[in-house]
Design a protein around this motif. Sequence first.
Motif, PDB file in Angstrom:
ATOM      1  N   TRP A   1      10.563  -4.238  -4.561  1.00  0.00           N
ATOM      2  CA  TRP A   1       9.390  -3.777  -5.277  1.00  0.00           C
ATOM      3  C   TRP A   1       8.670  -5.057  -5.898  1.00  0.00           C
ATOM      4  O   TRP A   1       9.482  -6.219  -6.145  1.00  0.00           O
ATOM      5  CB  TRP A   1       9.636  -2.947  -6.741  1.00  0.00           C
ATOM      6  CG  TRP A   1       9.877  -1.519  -6.220  1.00  0.00           C
ATOM      7  CD1 TRP A   1       8.880  -0.594  -6.342  1.00  0.00           C
ATOM      8  CD2 TRP A   1      11.284  -1.010  -6.214  1.00  0.00           C
ATOM      9  NE1 TRP A   1       9.723   0.775  -6.094  1.00  0.00           N
ATOM     10  CE2 TRP A   1      11.036   0.253  -5.757  1.00  0.00           C
ATOM     11  CE3 TRP A   1      12.619  -1.542  -6.009  1.00  0.00           C
ATOM     12  CZ2 TRP A   1      12.178   1.047  -5.608  1.00  0.00           C
ATOM     13  CZ3 TRP A   1      13.445  -0.714  -5.694  1.00  0.00           C
ATOM     14  CH2 TRP A   1      13.327   0.563  -5.444  1.00  0.00           C
TER      15      TRP A   1
ATOM     16  N   THR B   1       7.697   2.067  -8.555  1.00  0.00           N
ATOM     17  CA  THR B   1       7.254   3.450  -8.001  1.00  0.00           C
ATOM     18  C   THR B   1       7.919   3.820  -6.792  1.00  0.00           C
ATOM     19  O   THR B   1       8.029   2.971  -5.880  1.00  0.00           O
ATOM     20  CB  THR B   1       5.770   3.555  -7.897  1.00  0.00           C
ATOM     21  OG1 THR B   1       5.570   4.708  -7.021  1.00  0.00           O
ATOM     22  CG2 THR B   1       5.295   2.460  -7.599  1.00  0.00           C
TER      23      THR B   1
ATOM     24  N   PRO C   1       0.811  -1.111   0.131  1.00  0.00           N
ATOM     25  CA  PRO C   1       0.175  -0.009   0.026  1.00  0.00           C
ATOM     26  C   PRO C   1       0.739   1.271   0.043  1.00  0.00           C
ATOM     27  O   PRO C   1       0.243   2.242  -0.405  1.00  0.00           O
ATOM     28  CB  PRO C   1      -0.640  -0.128   1.301  1.00  0.00           C
ATOM     29  CG  PRO C   1       0.013  -1.011   2.199  1.00  0.00           C
ATOM     30  CD  PRO C   1       0.869  -1.750   1.197  1.00  0.00           C
ATOM     31  N   GLY C   2       1.913   1.056   0.197  1.00  0.00           N
ATOM     32  CA  GLY C   2       2.807   2.321   0.393  1.00  0.00           C
ATOM     33  C   GLY C   2       4.396   1.971   0.625  1.00  0.00           C
ATOM     34  O   GLY C   2       4.499   0.933   0.326  1.00  0.00           O
ATOM     35  N   VAL C   3       5.172   2.825   1.397  1.00  0.00           N
ATOM     36  CA  VAL C   3       6.456   2.376   1.741  1.00  0.00           C
ATOM     37  C   VAL C   3       6.660   1.906   3.053  1.00  0.00           C
ATOM     38  O   VAL C   3       5.868   2.349   3.837  1.00  0.00           O
ATOM     39  CB  VAL C   3       7.505   3.970   1.637  1.00  0.00           C
ATOM     40  CG1 VAL C   3       8.900   3.381   1.921  1.00  0.00           C
ATOM     41  CG2 VAL C   3       7.470   4.410   0.259  1.00  0.00           C
ATOM     42  N   ARG C   4       7.234   0.531   3.121  1.00  0.00           N
ATOM     43  CA  ARG C   4       7.572   0.062   4.461  1.00  0.00           C
ATOM     44  C   ARG C   4       8.935   0.038   4.821  1.00  0.00           C
ATOM     45  O   ARG C   4       9.733  -0.167   3.919  1.00  0.00           O
ATOM     46  CB  ARG C   4       6.871  -1.378   4.235  1.00  0.00           C
ATOM     47  CG  ARG C   4       5.570  -1.699   4.313  1.00  0.00           C
ATOM     48  CD  ARG C   4       5.196  -3.248   5.012  1.00  0.00           C
ATOM     49  NE  ARG C   4       3.873  -3.221   4.923  1.00  0.00           N
ATOM     50  CZ  ARG C   4       2.996  -3.986   4.324  1.00  0.00           C
ATOM     51  NH1 ARG C   4       4.060  -4.774   3.416  1.00  0.00           N
ATOM     52  NH2 ARG C   4       1.995  -4.238   4.300  1.00  0.00           N
TER      53      ARG C   4
ATOM     54  N   LEU D   1       6.791   5.320  -4.304  1.00  0.00           N
ATOM     55  CA  LEU D   1       5.746   5.236  -3.487  1.00  0.00           C
ATOM     56  C   LEU D   1       5.153   3.988  -3.171  1.00  0.00           C
ATOM     57  O   LEU D   1       4.325   3.936  -2.093  1.00  0.00           O
ATOM     58  CB  LEU D   1       4.259   5.821  -4.316  1.00  0.00           C
ATOM     59  CG  LEU D   1       4.488   7.297  -4.772  1.00  0.00           C
ATOM     60  CD1 LEU D   1       3.148   7.842  -5.411  1.00  0.00           C
ATOM     61  CD2 LEU D   1       4.680   8.146  -3.751  1.00  0.00           C
ATOM     62  N   ARG D   2       5.522   3.039  -3.659  1.00  0.00           N
ATOM     63  CA  ARG D   2       5.177   1.594  -3.077  1.00  0.00           C
ATOM     64  C   ARG D   2       6.642   0.638  -3.109  1.00  0.00           C
ATOM     65  O   ARG D   2       6.677  -0.035  -4.155  1.00  0.00           O
ATOM     66  CB  ARG D   2       4.148   0.941  -3.638  1.00  0.00           C
ATOM     67  CG  ARG D   2       2.622   1.548  -3.616  1.00  0.00           C
ATOM     68  CD  ARG D   2       1.571   0.881  -4.143  1.00  0.00           C
ATOM     69  NE  ARG D   2       1.759   0.857  -5.598  1.00  0.00           N
ATOM     70  CZ  ARG D   2       1.441   1.908  -6.110  1.00  0.00           C
ATOM     71  NH1 ARG D   2       0.815   2.947  -5.877  1.00  0.00           N
ATOM     72  NH2 ARG D   2       1.410   1.855  -7.522  1.00  0.00           N
TER      73      ARG D   2
END
Lengths: 427, 417
Positions: free
Chosen positions: B253, B405, B232-235, B407-408
């Motif tokens: 990724w 991305t 869902p996003g950056v972890r 973003l993820r």
Amino acid sequence: MTASLLQAPRLHRTVLANGLTVLVLENPVADIVSARLFIRAGGAFEAPHQAGLVSFLMGLLTKGTETLSSMAIAETVESVGASLGTDAAADYSVISLKTVSADFPEIFALAATLLRQPSFPHDEIDLERRLTLQQIRSMQEQPFTIAFNRLRQDMYGEHPYALPGIGTEASVSAITQQALVDFHRQHMRPDNVVVTIVGRIGPEAALAQVEQALGDWQVPAMPPPALTLPSVTTTATCSMVAQDTNQAIVMVGYPAAPVKHPAYAALKLINTYLGNGLSSRLFVELREKRGLAYDVSAFYPTRLGLSQFVAYIGTAPENTATALESLRFEVERLQETVLSDDELQAAKNKLLGQYALGKQTNAQIAQLLGWYEILGLGVEYDQQFQDMVAAVTVLDAEAVAQEFFHTPCISLLGPEEFVAPVAQAQA
Amino acid sequence: MNSVDFPASVIRLENGLTLIHQEIAATPVVVADVWVKAGAITEPTEWAGMAHFLEHMIFKGTDQLPPGVFDYAIETQGGMTNAATSHDYAHFYITIAADMLPQTLPYLADLLLHAAIPADEFSRERQVVLEEIRQAQDDPDWLGYQAMSELVYQDHPYGRPVLGTAEILQQRSPEEMRCFHQAHYQPDKMTVVIAGGIPLEPTVAMVKHAFRGFASPPPCPVAAIAPVPTLPGVRREILHLPRLEQSRLTMAWLAPGIDQLETAYGLDLLAAILAEGRSSRLVRELREDRQLVQDISAGFSLQRDCSLFTIQAWLDGKDVDRVEAIVCDRISELVANPITEAELARAKRLLCNDYAFSTEAPGQLAGLYGYYGTIANADRCLSYVPTLQRYTSAQLQSLAHQYLTPLRYVSTILRPA
């Protein structure tokens, strides 16, 4: 299985007017050519304060010539999808390359230029030094490496084999451009070089490539430096590194014969018997029957100077004492216990079979042939080695065990509470 | 089943077993490599580590073949044998002189089909696996890889270690392992690859004869159906490890699995453009020019359900955040600006040659066919080179846009404790 590379009528050996040796083996099966440029100079030629110099020098060969920058060299190689690398071993150094056959002339010519005309640019020296120093520090992350470096130091003392090929923080910090230039001038000369080319290329074409790239390389008037190694007196030692690891590392090392010693083939055979594969003695006794380890093995490197026979195991820390005792027992037992004929024959079949399996790719063949030539054994050694192994008797094996397996150096690494008592018991 | 250009024969035997054969006339060596769809993803969660432990136990013999006899037979005939387990497969191979295959292949088949898994050997070999786990836990790169996998794959089995854990292995029994073995070592889940100096006809006869008499599969707990993970996003996760001399940054990724092979190969190209060789973008900028990293690499690892695109850097702890930000920038640039023709040509040539270089020996070929045969179809590897050659700069840009991305993604950082 092919017994010998020499039986193949395809091997061509030529010595150019300047003393450079060329070995060519045509193998048209795949559209690949592998080549090696061996130099008769390895870490053994370094003075103690120069440790790591050859490794550093070899790394810098691809980082600049009189006309090409580091990036230009990389782009030339990578734009045709070739591979080109360098390595420094204890007794020799080597440039290795692999290309599809159409690209061979261009990349081989580049390799020859790198060998002959490195410029050792200051900024590349600085970068290489920074990367090398970090690499030396990173060796401390690997328990096996720490234990082995200790063992090697204890066994070799002032001998150049005592230090890892990469050198030490102190010696690498002190390397100068002048030292690189001097070493290159002394050792990198045509009569110190062996070129091997194996793959989809005819012998005439290959030889023409070598002539063109290296034929006009002048031999200096002075003879090349000879290798003189100090003698080593090994005394039994036990060193310990305390670390809170999950596994303890236990290693025993015995001084062992150089490659040109008559005991070499018998020791290789004993190494196979003890440490090679799933049916080896150490694997069966310590792993299969007793569950002491995942990794337990032995190695005996081929060296021009005094070698070492090392057996090692990684085990749960509480097993340290048992593991040490068992390793020593299995190696030293061979002094009194004569192998059965079946055991000896099994070890021979295994060693010779796996030796043959080690000649499957062009790169493997190029490495093996050039290695024998650069060590001064000659390409005939490929057959001689196999004959020597076949001729070893059970009594030879026993005699060799008696000669070499009596003064072990021990290296232990693991949590202090488990390892320290074992080390103290050795004192 | 055989495509026109595929140099190997693919034969489905009556019992459902797949045989892949390629004769290489010039070699005196033959490789037999048996691939089984019985990797860690087939384990129920509470049996984690079973597939790998079973790989060890396969070598412990059958009613006909006491422990150690197989290893001894192969090695004293000058051969080599070993095995490996991953999430998608387990495979077992022998490399041996071609004329020795008829004597040795039946042994391998007997082990695989009729492993006895004796109780005393089970307890002893468990100690060996526990040592393997201890050894792995002393390796910072293994710890980092596991942490990253867990973060990126979450509840999917790709997120757990193939080795399992000591706690789980202590609770397993030989009966459970026999059940797992008989359920999964079935002909329809098995691919036998034979490559080297042996013709097709005797190979087929030999394999038919050796690989028969499979046990009927018993009921066995199955793996829960794992949803393909999404990010869902950056972890981000930071681990502090003892004895570490240098920090590591791994960025990962998620990418499609085997059902989108073209995409996978395109991501291979992007990895090469970013960090394969000294003249690649990230190596050149971060190691050679700005000297912010000791090394940096990019990799694409193809897996059945979903693959992974990773960028890994070895660097000083103080530069971690900066390098992560720069990598995100460079990833964004892949999307924003077209890749030059020279860069694209270089990456294609590197990968196509790598493919040629990695199919030189029979063992390499057998591994390639077995891997593709297990997670897709063997002849799919044939599309690798033509697919790479067709890629345009614009297609790669859109791939980067879709999958890479800033973003993820997942970021795992190892720092000295």
